[in-house]
Motif scaffolding. Structure first.
Motif, short mmCIF file in Angstrom:
data_model
loop_
_atom_site.label_atom_id
_atom_site.label_comp_id
_atom_site.label_asym_id
_atom_site.label_seq_id
_atom_site.Cartn_x
_atom_site.Cartn_y
_atom_site.Cartn_z
N LEU A 46 23.94 -4.67 67.62
CA LEU A 46 24.10 -3.86 66.43
C LEU A 46 25.55 -3.91 65.95
O LEU A 46 26.47 -4.00 66.77
CB LEU A 46 23.70 -2.40 66.71
CG LEU A 46 22.22 -2.17 67.06
CD1 LEU A 46 22.00 -0.69 67.39
CD2 LEU A 46 21.32 -2.60 65.92
N ASP A 47 25.75 -3.85 64.65
CA ASP A 47 27.10 -3.84 64.10
C ASP A 47 27.76 -2.48 64.31
O ASP A 47 27.12 -1.43 64.19
CB ASP A 47 27.07 -4.13 62.60
CG ASP A 47 26.90 -5.61 62.30
OD1 ASP A 47 27.00 -6.42 63.24
OD2 ASP A 47 26.66 -5.95 61.13
N GLY A 48 29.06 -2.52 64.58
CA GLY A 48 29.85 -1.30 64.60
C GLY A 48 30.22 -0.88 63.18
O GLY A 48 29.77 -1.46 62.19
N LYS A 49 31.07 0.11 63.08
CA LYS A 49 31.56 0.60 61.80
C LYS A 49 32.79 -0.21 61.37
O LYS A 49 33.59 -0.64 62.20
CB LYS A 49 31.93 2.08 61.89
CG LYS A 49 30.79 2.99 62.33
CD LYS A 49 29.76 3.15 61.23
CE LYS A 49 28.74 4.22 61.60
NZ LYS A 49 27.75 4.45 60.52
N ILE B 76 34.73 -14.32 59.86
CA ILE B 76 34.32 -14.68 61.22
C ILE B 76 34.89 -13.69 62.22
O ILE B 76 34.18 -13.23 63.13
CB ILE B 76 34.76 -16.12 61.55
CG1 ILE B 76 33.90 -17.12 60.77
CG2 ILE B 76 34.68 -16.39 63.04
CD1 ILE B 76 34.34 -18.56 60.92
N ALA B 77 36.17 -13.35 62.11
CA ALA B 77 36.77 -12.37 63.03
C ALA B 77 36.04 -11.03 62.93
O ALA B 77 35.75 -10.39 63.95
CB ALA B 77 38.25 -12.21 62.73
N ASP B 78 35.77 -10.59 61.71
CA ASP B 78 35.04 -9.33 61.52
C ASP B 78 33.66 -9.40 62.18
O ASP B 78 33.22 -8.44 62.83
CB ASP B 78 34.85 -9.02 60.03
CG ASP B 78 36.14 -8.57 59.36
OD1 ASP B 78 37.16 -8.46 60.05
OD2 ASP B 78 36.09 -8.33 58.14
N ARG B 79 32.95 -10.52 62.00
CA ARG B 79 31.58 -10.65 62.56
C ARG B 79 31.60 -10.52 64.08
O ARG B 79 30.76 -9.83 64.67
CB ARG B 79 30.98 -11.99 62.17
CG ARG B 79 30.55 -12.10 60.71
CD ARG B 79 30.05 -13.50 60.42
NE ARG B 79 28.85 -13.83 61.17
CZ ARG B 79 28.42 -15.08 61.39
NH1 ARG B 79 29.12 -16.11 60.91
NH2 ARG B 79 27.33 -15.32 62.07
N ILE B 80 32.56 -11.18 64.72
CA ILE B 80 32.65 -11.10 66.17
C ILE B 80 32.98 -9.68 66.61
O ILE B 80 32.34 -9.11 67.50
CB ILE B 80 33.72 -12.09 66.69
CG1 ILE B 80 33.28 -13.54 66.44
CG2 ILE B 80 34.00 -11.86 68.18
CD1 ILE B 80 34.35 -14.57 66.73
N ALA B 81 33.99 -9.09 65.97
CA ALA B 81 34.43 -7.75 66.34
C ALA B 81 33.33 -6.71 66.13
O ALA B 81 33.13 -5.82 66.96
CB ALA B 81 35.69 -7.38 65.56
N LEU B 82 32.63 -6.81 65.01
CA LEU B 82 31.60 -5.82 64.68
C LEU B 82 30.44 -5.85 65.68
O LEU B 82 29.79 -4.82 65.90
CB LEU B 82 31.07 -6.06 63.27
CG LEU B 82 31.99 -5.62 62.13
CD1 LEU B 82 31.56 -6.24 60.82
CD2 LEU B 82 32.03 -4.10 62.02
N LYS B 83 30.18 -6.99 66.28
CA LYS B 83 29.09 -7.10 67.26
C LYS B 83 29.51 -6.59 68.65
O LYS B 83 28.66 -6.38 69.52
CB LYS B 83 28.63 -8.55 67.38
CG LYS B 83 27.92 -9.10 66.14
CD LYS B 83 26.62 -8.36 65.84
CE LYS B 83 25.89 -8.96 64.66
NZ LYS B 83 24.63 -8.21 64.35
#
Length: 570
Positions: A52-55, A296-303
């Motif tokens: 799930l994605d974070g905030k 890409i950085a956001d996608r990794i971090a959000l997961k």
């Protein structure tokens, strides 16, 4: 207080594999660059895709001033504070360009007790991404001129016979692709190339700073390597003699450009002073580019995180607007809250009131006048349907009376929350109250909305930003921009987003106009096609895509001491 670099050196960084493991990145998914930083392989995206994605929290600021508002300090401090209160948080920020590092702005690792370490490695080269962008960009420039040279010296049939390629018939007066370098160098803004026997044809060209390269925007907006390859192929490099576009794919250079950037597409993992993860990736400026770190950085971090803190460059009229209208469209991920950074000194400087009084001293009249700038930025963020928390970044000279007045004014103006940040002096403990307020803001039901729809005309989109994004009474296009608009329409590129390149020092196009400018027309001087990135860049006023060095550049302070340590880097 110790300098930023002294604080960084006194810290004992954890091995980057330990930072990764705690965050949820496996050692096999890392490419190490020493003990303090590592590239994150994109194979991780397949493994974590079902998480799930974070905030997502976007940090922005009031109109910048020479005193510095501390936006990166707040971004890193907030990440530290969130982890301190039990949230799993990660920062996603841009890679510093060496232009500002050796020019006037300095580094971009944060500062004080809220910074990314080691700060020297953060600010100098990092893992070489910017150099890769420069090399790939300049390969395309060399390919254009080489093709132009060989086609001009041979007949079309002979060129085809010798090369096995079809002639492109490049128009030397319509080469759109300039060169780039990662330094401020005003003397390269306009140059002539091809001088000398066997070096032509002679034509005009120039340099931009690498942060303004469309390849840098592509790096920041790509979803994966295949997407980056596709975008590079769409780059419009020149026009032929019939007025038709010549792309990187047509020139046959797109594949080689992508190969140069295969490592650059991987984000770099670093850590804060308190051992919190930070993904550093891409470095587009917010005044002349779209001003945000990578999707890409956001996608990794959000997961992997509960909350991801990212940052849009300069004020909310710059990086934040482009985050919302460009990055969000490409990523599909809307922000859950925004943090708006302000300081007493910034508001006084933005008051528009002349005063001989020291800006560090209490000055209620200037503060109240400057508050209008903060209120404008609050309203600007709110129009996107995002809850806004104001962070008052404290300086040692601030008085509690003025801070209390400002905090009360902010709450009366309708902010979700307002907290004083001591990120610089205290690190995590100085941002815990801000972190709790941000967590509460992300729990709200936001109703994100774009400023314009992409199916509108280019003129309509530009007008929306001018009027709703800046408060202008309209816009006007130069004759050159009007001609370029016709070209864009003929190419069927009306559907692209728009990216405004203007001064960051005013909400308007004029850096001398402070506070909340009104009644101005936005003068658009040029329109540039960035088909690979997916937007049209509109140059406004006297903005330059290659900065120059000031009369006393930062490099004068940077050297090596007797212990072979870097000094003067801030």
């Amino acid at each position: 207080m110790l300098t930023d670099i002294e604080i960084s050196r006194l810290a004992k960084p954890q091995h980057i594999t330990d930072i990764a493991t705690k965050f949820g990145i496996e050692t096999a998914e890392l490419s190490l660059f020493g003990e303090a930083k590592a590239k994150v392989n994109l194979s991780i995206l397949d493994r974590i895709q079902d998480n799930l994605d974070g905030k997502l929290v976007i940090v922005t600021a009031v109109t910048p001033t020479p005193f510095g508002e501390g936006k990166t300090v707040t971004s890193i401090g907030l990440t530290q504070g969130l982890n301190a209160i039990g949230k799993k948080a990660c920062a996603c920020i841009r890679q510093p360009s060496m232009g500002p590092v050796f020019g006037i702005k300095g580094g971009a690792a944060g500062g004080g007790y809220s910074q990314v370490i080691p700060m020297e490695e953060m600010n100098l080269h990092l893992t070489g991404d910017i150099h890769a962008v420069s090399s790939a960009h300049n390969l395309a420039a060399a390919a254009i001129d080489a093709r132009l040279f060989h086609e001009s010296r041979l007949s079309a049939d002979e060129f085809a016979h010798q090369s096995g390629l079809s002639p492109l018939n490049i128009d030397p007066e319509q080469i759109l692709w300039r060169r780039v370098v990662d330094h401020n160098e005003r003397s390269l803004r306009t140059i002539t190339v091809g001088l000398g026997e066997l070096n032509g044809p002679v034509h005009d060209s120039g340099f931009d700073i690498t942060a303004a390269s469309e390849l840098m925007a592509i790096l920041a907006l790509s979803h994966d390597l295949k997407d980056m390859r596709h975008r590079i192929g769409r780059l419009v490099l020149a026009m032929d003699k019939h007025g038709e576009p010549i792309t990187a794919e047509m020139l046959g250079v797109a594949g080689a450009m992508t190969v140069i950037m295969t490592e650059a597409i991987k984000p770099t993992l670093m850590q804060t002073l308190t051992g919190d993860p930070c993904l550093v990736h891409a470095g587009p400026f917010a005044n002349i580019a779209h001003g945000n770190s990578s999707i890409i950085a956001d996608r990794i971090a959000l997961k992997l995180a509960d909350i991801v803190v990212t940052e849009g460059g300069f004020g909310s009229d710059m990086g934040f607007e482009k985050f919302c209208n460009i990055k969000v469209r490409e990523s599909g991920k809307t922000p859950d809250a925004a943090v708006l950074v302000a300081t007493l000194k910034a508001l006084k400087a933005n008051s528009g009131l002349d005063s001989e009084r020291d800006i560090n001293l209490p000055d209620q009249a200037r503060l109240e006048a400057g508050f209008l700038n903060l209120k404008w930025h609050m309203d600007n963020v709110s129009q996107y349907g995002i809850p806004v928390v104001v962070a008052l970044n404290r300086f040692p000279t601030d008085t509690q009376e003025e801070l209390d007045w400002l905090k009360n004014a902010v709450m009366q103006a309708g902010a979700f929350g307002c907290e004083i940040s001591n990120a610089f002096s205290l690190g995590a403990s100085g941002t815990e109250a801000l972190a709790r307020k941000v967590v509460a803001a992300t729990a709200q039901n936001s109703a994100f909305r774009f400023l314009y729809q992409t199916n509108s005309s280019i003129e309509a989109k530009l007008l929306s930003i001018a009027e709703s994004g800046y408060g202008a009474k309209g816009m006007r296009l130069s004759n050159e921009a009007k001609e370029q608009l016709v070209q864009i329409q003929a190419m069927g590129l009306d559907h692209l987003s728009v990216c405004i390149a203007k001064t960051p020092l005013s909400i308007s196009h004029d850096p001398a106009i402070k506070g909340v400018p009104k009644g101005f027309e936005l003068p658009i001087t040029q329109l540039k096609i960035n088909a690979g990135a997916g937007f049209i860049t509109a140059l406004v006023g006297k903005v330059m895509t290659m900065p120059g060095l000031g009369i006393r550049p930062g490099y004068l302070n940077i050297d090596i001491n007797d212990q072979d340590e870097i000094v003067g880097l801030a």
